[in-house]
Write an enzyme that holds these catalytic residues in place. Structure first.
Site, PDB file in Angstrom:
ATOM      1  N   LYS A 259       0.857  -1.193   0.000  1.00 50.49           N
ATOM      2  CA  LYS A 259       0.000   0.000   0.000  1.00 50.49           C
ATOM      3  C   LYS A 259       0.890   1.238   0.000  1.00 50.49           C
ATOM      4  O   LYS A 259       1.758   1.385   0.852  1.00 50.49           O
ATOM      5  CB  LYS A 259      -0.924  -0.011   1.221  1.00 50.49           C
ATOM      6  N   ASP A 264      -2.688  10.067   3.942  1.00 54.19           N
ATOM      7  CA  ASP A 264      -4.103   9.697   3.995  1.00 54.19           C
ATOM      8  C   ASP A 264      -4.859  10.685   4.876  1.00 54.19           C
ATOM      9  O   ASP A 264      -4.835  10.586   6.097  1.00 54.19           O
ATOM     10  CB  ASP A 264      -4.229   8.267   4.549  1.00 54.19           C
ATOM     11  N   LYS A 271     -10.318  12.636   8.329  1.00 55.41           N
ATOM     12  CA  LYS A 271      -9.950  12.155   9.665  1.00 55.41           C
ATOM     13  C   LYS A 271     -10.131  13.294  10.670  1.00 55.41           C
ATOM     14  O   LYS A 271      -9.647  14.386  10.452  1.00 55.41           O
ATOM     15  CB  LYS A 271      -8.511  11.639   9.668  1.00 55.41           C
ATOM     16  N   ASP A 283       1.328   5.812   5.953  1.00 57.94           N
ATOM     17  CA  ASP A 283       0.394   5.001   5.179  1.00 57.94           C
ATOM     18  C   ASP A 283       1.024   4.426   3.899  1.00 57.94           C
ATOM     19  O   ASP A 283       0.339   3.774   3.112  1.00 57.94           O
ATOM     20  CB  ASP A 283      -0.857   5.825   4.854  1.00 57.94           C
ATOM     21  N   ASP A 342     -12.384   7.072   3.555  1.00 60.40           N
ATOM     22  CA  ASP A 342     -11.191   6.803   4.364  1.00 60.40           C
ATOM     23  C   ASP A 342     -10.769   5.335   4.271  1.00 60.40           C
ATOM     24  O   ASP A 342      -9.687   4.981   4.737  1.00 60.40           O
ATOM     25  CB  ASP A 342     -11.445   7.220   5.826  1.00 60.40           C
ATOM     26  N   GLU A 344      -9.528   3.854   1.825  1.00 64.91           N
ATOM     27  CA  GLU A 344      -8.975   4.068   0.482  1.00 64.91           C
ATOM     28  C   GLU A 344      -7.907   3.040   0.128  1.00 64.91           C
ATOM     29  O   GLU A 344      -7.699   2.748  -1.042  1.00 64.91           O
ATOM     30  CB  GLU A 344      -8.397   5.485   0.387  1.00 64.91           C
ATOM     31  N   ARG A 346      -7.734  -0.158   0.500  1.00 67.80           N
ATOM     32  CA  ARG A 346      -8.251  -1.363  -0.171  1.00 67.80           C
ATOM     33  C   ARG A 346      -8.634  -1.062  -1.617  1.00 67.80           C
ATOM     34  O   ARG A 346      -8.601  -1.944  -2.465  1.00 67.80           O
ATOM     35  CB  ARG A 346      -9.426  -1.925   0.636  1.00 67.80           C
TER      36      ARG A 346
HETATM   37  N1  BES Z   1      -4.499   4.253   6.811  1.00 66.73           N
HETATM   38  C1  BES Z   1      -5.659   3.971   7.583  1.00 66.73           C
HETATM   39  C2  BES Z   1      -5.423   2.902   8.638  1.00 66.73           C
HETATM   40  C3  BES Z   1      -4.428   3.197   9.716  1.00 66.73           C
HETATM   41  C4  BES Z   1      -4.852   3.545  10.973  1.00 66.73           C
HETATM   42  C5  BES Z   1      -3.079   3.071   9.495  1.00 66.73           C
HETATM   43  C6  BES Z   1      -3.946   3.771  11.971  1.00 66.73           C
HETATM   44  C7  BES Z   1      -2.159   3.329  10.504  1.00 66.73           C
HETATM   45  C8  BES Z   1      -2.586   3.657  11.739  1.00 66.73           C
HETATM   46  C9  BES Z   1      -6.777   3.490   6.667  1.00 66.73           C
HETATM   47  O1  BES Z   1      -6.782   4.024   5.399  1.00 66.73           O
HETATM   48  C10 BES Z   1      -8.059   3.891   7.312  1.00 66.73           C
HETATM   49  O2  BES Z   1      -8.302   5.058   7.402  1.00 66.73           O
HETATM   50  N2  BES Z   1      -8.818   2.918   7.726  1.00 66.73           N
HETATM   51  C11 BES Z   1     -10.073   3.154   8.357  1.00 66.73           C
HETATM   52  C12 BES Z   1     -11.071   2.195   7.765  1.00 66.73           C
HETATM   53  C13 BES Z   1     -12.479   2.502   8.134  1.00 66.73           C
HETATM   54  C14 BES Z   1     -12.936   3.770   7.469  1.00 66.73           C
HETATM   55  C15 BES Z   1     -13.337   1.348   7.726  1.00 66.73           C
HETATM   56  C16 BES Z   1      -9.883   2.882   9.849  1.00 66.73           C
HETATM   57  O3  BES Z   1      -9.149   1.988  10.217  1.00 66.73           O
HETATM   58  O4  BES Z   1     -10.472   3.638  10.629  1.00 66.73           O
HETATM   59 ZN    ZN Z   2      -4.996   4.664   4.662  1.00 66.49          ZN
HETATM   60 MN    MN Z   3      -7.850   5.874   5.295  1.00 70.14          MN
END
Ligand code: BES
Ligand code: ZN
Ligand code: MN
Length: 490
Positions: A259, A264, A271, A283, A342, A344, A346
């Site tokens: 990834k 992000d 966020k 990220d 968010d 993104e 995947r």
């Molecule tokens: N990049 C984040 C996940 C992440 C969180 C990485 C903490 C490193 C530390 C990912 O893109 C994300 O935002 N995931 C969301 C998914 C949700 C919207 C289903 C999450 O984990 O909150």
């Molecule tokens: Zn992310």
């Molecule tokens: Mn995200």
């Protein structure tokens, strides 16, 4: 720094700092260590007594030997019980020794550590890795970055003939340090273009082949999911495909997919406070591990073909941003209702997996800082592993164990895919909060059809705020050691 494997022992080596690794069972002193104690007029035993040193893992003791002695400093490093001596204990122990040598301004360091499992090559490799990882210090973004004191020469005692293992350790560490520095660098420096430039540099230095797909080429391939994420950014996306090919017919063909979100923001589902948005430079930790593995593998030159892939972009907001509710079509034709911008990673991985799946591979692994849910489940030190393929899952688990990285297999609970059902499209990109790292893995699985595949959620371990024996706070380079070990043993 110069590394040598020598047949000298703790009795014959002379230099600035002699570091001795001691298990709990190596006390009371006997054999060679008793003899060393005698030659040092009982100094070794004095140190043990005065420091109450018992060989416990993570403990150290240092003493100055004196001007006329064979060494200036003597450092003891506890390795725990020899019954379950692990390679990782050697790495961590030797890392402490290296830090002591640096602190005590020792130019030469002699390492006298016990052999792991009667395996001199593995031992020499782990010791090399531990020293190099411990001594790496990132000052790129400090205005005052004068080099401080450096250890100049490291001698691995009683390991003569292990030059190849030593070189492997150096090459792997090269990759780990690249990945660490990539993750630590800020998102205004590590942009998608910077990742592409780095790939170009790796390709030129190590003779890898490289294809970077620009936005138009990604459009031609129908990468609607990746491009949906990329569309709000002012920086052009880069789909990076590096290939290492051995001379002769490869024994296996593998791919590593990382990834590569250089930042992000969350997109329009931006966020909020407390989300750690200011840390979202990490990220691209999956891409960093991928590039780090490429750097190591290109030097080690195994007889395995390896593809290194990252769909690099930012997840930003603007008038061009994808909206919550938009439907995207991925390059395998599947449609995705974006109910959360968010989620993104995947989306970018979907098109990267479809691309890799067509390469005629024996196996592929993706690494992604994919979900906060995985960090909730496993904490910050352990990566989650998902795979429908038991053989692949086992080989990754074994590789991680040998490499000293923590990994835990998680369930591919197909029933949970119900949470991703969409009224209008083939699927949504997010499901309910419970089991969020599992639905993320199930989402990715929709984009794999031919190839044995595994997914590693590395959201926790790519970064650390705490200092440990061989990692300063910052990027950890997590994944590189496991990936290299996996490629070498696959
Ligand atoms: N990049 C984040 C996940 C992440 C969180 C990485 C903490 C490193 C530390 C990912 O893109 C994300 O935002 N995931 C969301 C998914 C949700 C919207 C289903 C999450 O984990 O909150
Ligand atoms: Zn992310
Ligand atoms: Mn995200």
């Amino acid at each position: 720094m110069d590394f040598t494997a020598t047949d000298k022992s703790c009795l014959t080596w002379t230099g600035d700092c002699l570091a001795i690794g001691l298990s709990e069972e190596s006390l009371p002193l006997s054999g060679m260590l008793a003899e060393l104690n005698q030659r040092l007029s009982g100094l070794l035993q004095d140190l043990i007594d005065e420091a109450d040193f018992k060989g416990k893992e993570g403990t150290t003791a240092v003493i100055r030997v004196g001007r006329t002695g064979p060494v200036r400093k003597l450092a003891l490093v506890g390795l725990g019980s020899s019954d379950h001596l692990k390679l990782e204990s050697l790495r961590r122990g030797v890392a402490s020794a290296a830090r002591i040598a640096k602190r005590e301004k020792c130019k030469t360091l002699g390492i006298s550590f016990p052999m792991w499992n009667n395996a001199p090559a593995r031992t020499a490799q782990a010791l090399t890795e531990g020293v190099l990882l411990a001594l790496h210090h990132d000052t790129r973004f400090k205005s005052d970055n004068e080099p401080n004191f450096q250890v100049e020469a490291v001698h691995l005692l009683e390991l003569a003939g292990q030059e190849a293992a030593l070189a492997t350790g150096q090459r792997i560490t090269d990759g780990v340090i690249l990945a660490r520095d990539m993750v630590s660098a800020p998102p205004n420096v590590i942009t998608p273009l910077a990742l592409a430039d780095l790939a170009t540099e790796l390709a030129e230095t190590y003779g890898l082949s490289l294809k970077i797909l620009e936005r138009a080429e990604c459009e031609d391939l129908g990468m609607g999911a990746f491009l949906g994420v990329a569309q709000a950014s002012d920086l052009p996306p880069k789909f990076i495909h590096l290939v290492y090919k051995p001379d002769g017919t490869p024994r296996r063909k593998l791919a590593i997919i990382g990834k590569g979100l250089t930042f992000d923001s969350g997109g329009l589902n931006i966020k909020g406070p407390g989300s750690g948005i200011e840390m979202m430079k990490i990220d691209m930790g999956g891409a960093a591990a991928t590039f780090g593995a490429a750097k190591a593998i290109a030097q080690i030159k195994p007889d395995v073909e390896v593809h290194f892939i990252s769909a690099a972009t930012e997840n930003m907001i603007s008038g061009h941003a994808m909206r919550p509710g938009d439907i995207l079509t991925a390059s395998n034709g599947k449609t995705i209702e974006v109910n959360n911008t968010d989620a993104e990673g995947r989306l970018t991985l979907a098109d990267a997996l479809v691309f890799a799946d067509k390469l005629g591979l024996d196996a592929m692994v993706d690494l992604a800082t994919l979900t906060g849910a995985c960090v909730v489940a496993l904490g910050e030190d352990i990566a989650g592993l998902w795979s429908p393929d038991d053989t692949l899952a086992d080989s990754l688990t074994t590789a991680a164990d040998t490499a000293g990285e923590k990994i835990w297999r998680m369930p591919m609970e197909e029933k949970y895919f119900d949470g991703l059902k969409s009224v209008v499209a083939d699927m949504k990109n997010t499901g309910p909060r419970p089991g969020g790292s599992i639905t993320a893995a199930l989402f990715l699985k929709q984009f794999v059809s031919e190839t044995a595949w595994a997914h590693l959620d590395v959201a926790g371990p790519v970064w650390t705020d705490k200092e440990n024996a061989y990692n300063n706070p910052g990027g950890t380079g997590y994944g590189v050691r496991t990936l290299v070990q996996w490629v070498l043993s696959a």
